[in-house]
Design a protein around this motif. Structure first.
Motif, mmCIF file in Angstrom:
data_model
loop_
_atom_site.group_PDB
_atom_site.id
_atom_site.type_symbol
_atom_site.label_atom_id
_atom_site.label_comp_id
_atom_site.label_asym_id
_atom_site.label_seq_id
_atom_site.Cartn_x
_atom_site.Cartn_y
_atom_site.Cartn_z
ATOM 1 N N TRP A 17 5.321 0.673 -5.556
ATOM 2 C CA TRP A 17 4.674 1.869 -4.545
ATOM 3 C C TRP A 17 3.281 0.187 -5.071
ATOM 4 C CZ3 TRP A 17 -0.676 3.312 -4.927
ATOM 5 C CH2 TRP A 17 -1.679 3.233 -3.900
ATOM 6 N N ILE A 18 3.084 0.136 -5.608
ATOM 7 C CA ILE A 18 1.677 -0.806 -6.485
ATOM 8 C C ILE A 18 2.073 -2.360 -5.992
ATOM 9 C CG2 ILE A 18 0.328 -1.648 -8.646
ATOM 10 C CD1 ILE A 18 1.148 1.181 -9.761
ATOM 11 N N TYR A 19 3.990 -2.230 -6.577
ATOM 12 C CA TYR A 19 4.537 -4.137 -5.824
ATOM 13 C C TYR A 19 4.008 -4.393 -4.655
ATOM 14 C CZ TYR A 19 7.045 -7.644 -5.813
ATOM 15 O OH TYR A 19 8.274 -9.297 -5.868
ATOM 16 N N ASN A 20 4.169 -3.353 -4.087
ATOM 17 C CA ASN A 20 3.985 -3.896 -2.492
ATOM 18 C C ASN A 20 1.955 -3.890 -2.349
ATOM 19 O OD1 ASN A 20 6.524 -3.288 -1.513
ATOM 20 N ND2 ASN A 20 5.699 -1.088 -1.488
ATOM 21 N N LEU A 21 1.666 -2.940 -2.837
ATOM 22 C CA LEU A 21 0.057 -3.693 -2.139
ATOM 23 C C LEU A 21 -0.404 -5.223 -3.603
ATOM 24 C CD1 LEU A 21 -0.839 0.036 -3.897
ATOM 25 C CD2 LEU A 21 -1.255 -0.992 -1.004
ATOM 26 N N ALA A 22 0.326 -5.082 -4.821
ATOM 27 C CA ALA A 22 -0.575 -6.547 -5.255
ATOM 28 C C ALA A 22 0.980 -7.561 -4.466
ATOM 29 C CB ALA A 22 0.672 -6.679 -6.387
ATOM 30 N N LYS A 23 1.954 -7.454 -3.763
ATOM 31 C CA LYS A 23 1.568 -8.310 -2.773
ATOM 32 C C LYS A 23 1.032 -9.051 -1.687
ATOM 33 C CE LYS A 23 6.125 -7.090 -1.986
ATOM 34 N NZ LYS A 23 7.305 -7.363 -1.147
ATOM 35 N N GLN A 24 -0.343 -7.216 -0.944
ATOM 36 C CA GLN A 24 -0.617 -7.677 -0.591
ATOM 37 C C GLN A 24 -2.150 -8.122 -0.709
ATOM 38 O OE1 GLN A 24 -0.296 -5.073 2.682
ATOM 39 N NE2 GLN A 24 1.493 -4.306 1.732
ATOM 40 N N GLN A 25 -2.556 -8.502 -2.444
ATOM 41 C CA GLN A 25 -3.339 -8.462 -2.257
ATOM 42 C C GLN A 25 -4.347 -7.793 -1.875
ATOM 43 O OE1 GLN A 25 -4.519 -12.424 -1.488
ATOM 44 N NE2 GLN A 25 -3.186 -13.173 -3.339
ATOM 45 N N LYS A 26 -4.008 -6.229 -2.844
ATOM 46 C CA LYS A 26 -4.779 -5.060 -2.021
ATOM 47 C C LYS A 26 -5.150 -4.690 -3.264
ATOM 48 C CE LYS A 26 -3.551 -3.875 3.055
ATOM 49 N NZ LYS A 26 -2.433 -2.957 3.844
ATOM 50 N N ASP A 27 -6.569 -3.585 -3.843
ATOM 51 C CA ASP A 27 -6.626 -3.560 -4.372
ATOM 52 C C ASP A 27 -6.590 -1.466 -4.299
ATOM 53 O OD1 ASP A 27 -7.899 -5.141 -5.795
ATOM 54 O OD2 ASP A 27 -9.575 -4.432 -5.439
ATOM 55 N N PHE A 28 -6.414 -0.505 -5.362
ATOM 56 C CA PHE A 28 -6.103 0.844 -5.025
ATOM 57 C C PHE A 28 -6.940 2.142 -6.029
ATOM 58 C CE2 PHE A 28 -3.172 -0.824 -7.966
ATOM 59 C CZ PHE A 28 -2.864 0.058 -9.308
ATOM 60 N N TYR A 29 -6.975 3.046 -5.691
ATOM 61 C CA TYR A 29 -8.015 3.903 -6.484
ATOM 62 C C TYR A 29 -7.277 4.959 -7.843
ATOM 63 C CZ TYR A 29 -10.858 1.298 -4.231
ATOM 64 O OH TYR A 29 -11.714 0.074 -3.299
#
Length: 301
Positions: free
Chosen positions: A117-129
């Motif tokens: 799940w985090i990897y997919n966000l990293a590819k989109q350069q999206k932060d999370f909390y």
């Protein structure tokens, strides 16, 4: 709420829990992840505090967002110049707080599903909390508050919240009062959160960290099947402040949803009036009233 930042609007208790990863702290229903694998570890790290008959004083900004909480033993100087005050009295206040946020974060990141799940966000350069604390109020009643005696004393005059007041949308909702005269509406939900910034990047062991990375605690995971020895690096940062959370609220979306709620409420009121045995078909209250469809009424058609 001493421990957790006051949210600009309450959230449903079912939408957010300690240990949950979210892409937006005020809209956890949009996208998030909760690790069932790390559930037991997270639960063991949590501390709980319950207070009965909880009381507080909130201030609201010009856009109708919760701004600050002052506690029941507020200082007069802090609220003296606040024009938009609300008192809150709840049957119960429940705080859940992770005693070791970094350990909880590590447990979540060790879950392979969380890494994906985090990897997919990293590819989109999206932060999370990461949510590491929640403050929940059960059956909270809000009232308009004004200082008595022009602020000479700490006493407050209370009154029902006026119609069309600039307050969070959840407080301005009112069910039809037909058959409920004298009832006092209450709401339950999450009013405060401790939310930590998180960041993730796809990197390699040889790639150095950036200067801004110094404020984060990092964990490193090999990317399966990578020919370049890629790593998923995940960092846990500081807590968001209440003012930062307030500015993250999408006011345009809140306005649109508020208008939809108002239209739906008019439909329900019209239908309730039409079903009243006290009204005849020729009653002025029914002339020209054609209730529009409402999701709750589809089964009645």
């Amino acid at each position: 709420m001493v421990l957790h930042g006051l949210l600009p609007k309450p959230l449903p208790s079912s939408d957010v829990v300690v240990g949950q990863l979210v892409t937006h702290p005020l809209y956890p229903e949009r996208d998030g992840f909760y690790s069932q694998q790390a559930h037991e570890t997270i639960d063991e790290l949590n501390d709980y505090h319950i207070q009965l008959r909880y009381k507080d004083v909130f201030s609201v900004d010009n856009e109708g967002r919760f701004m600050s909480s002052y506690g029941s033993k507020y200082e007069l100087g802090r609220i003296y110049r606040q024009p938009n005050l609300l008192t809150v009295a709840a049957e119960q206040m429940i705080q859940r707080t992770s005693q070791q946020p970094l350990e909880a974060f590590h447990a979540v990141c060790n879950d392979s599903d969380a890494q994906q799940w985090i990897y997919n966000l990293a590819k989109q350069q999206k932060d999370f909390y990461l949510v590491v604390g929640t403050t929940e109020l059960h059956k909270a009643v809000f009232k308009r508050a004004k200082l008595r005696d022009a602020g000479v004393s700490r006493n407050l005059n209370e009154a029902p919240i006026e119609k069309d007041a600039r307050v969070p949308r959840a407080l301005s909702r009112r069910n039809s009062t037909l058959g409920r005269l004298g009832s006092e509406p209450s709401i339950s939900g999450v009013f405060g959160m401790d939310v930590r910034r998180c960041v993730a990047r796809i990197s390699t062991p040889a790639e150095p960290h950036k200067l801004e990375d110094i404020s984060y605690h990092w964990f490193y995971y090999d990317v399966p099947g990578s020919a370049n020895k890629e790593q998923l690096i995940v960092g846990l940062g500081d807590a968001l402040k209440a003012n930062e959370l307030r500015l993250m609220l999408d006011l345009s979306e809140e306005t649109v949803q508020g208008n939809l709620d108002a239209i739906s409420q008019l439909s329900l009121d019209a239908l309730s009036a039409a079903a009243s045995p006290l009204l005849k078909p020729s009653s002025p209250a029914l002339r020209g009233r054609s209730p529009s469809p409402h999701p709750q009424l589809k089964g009645l058609a």
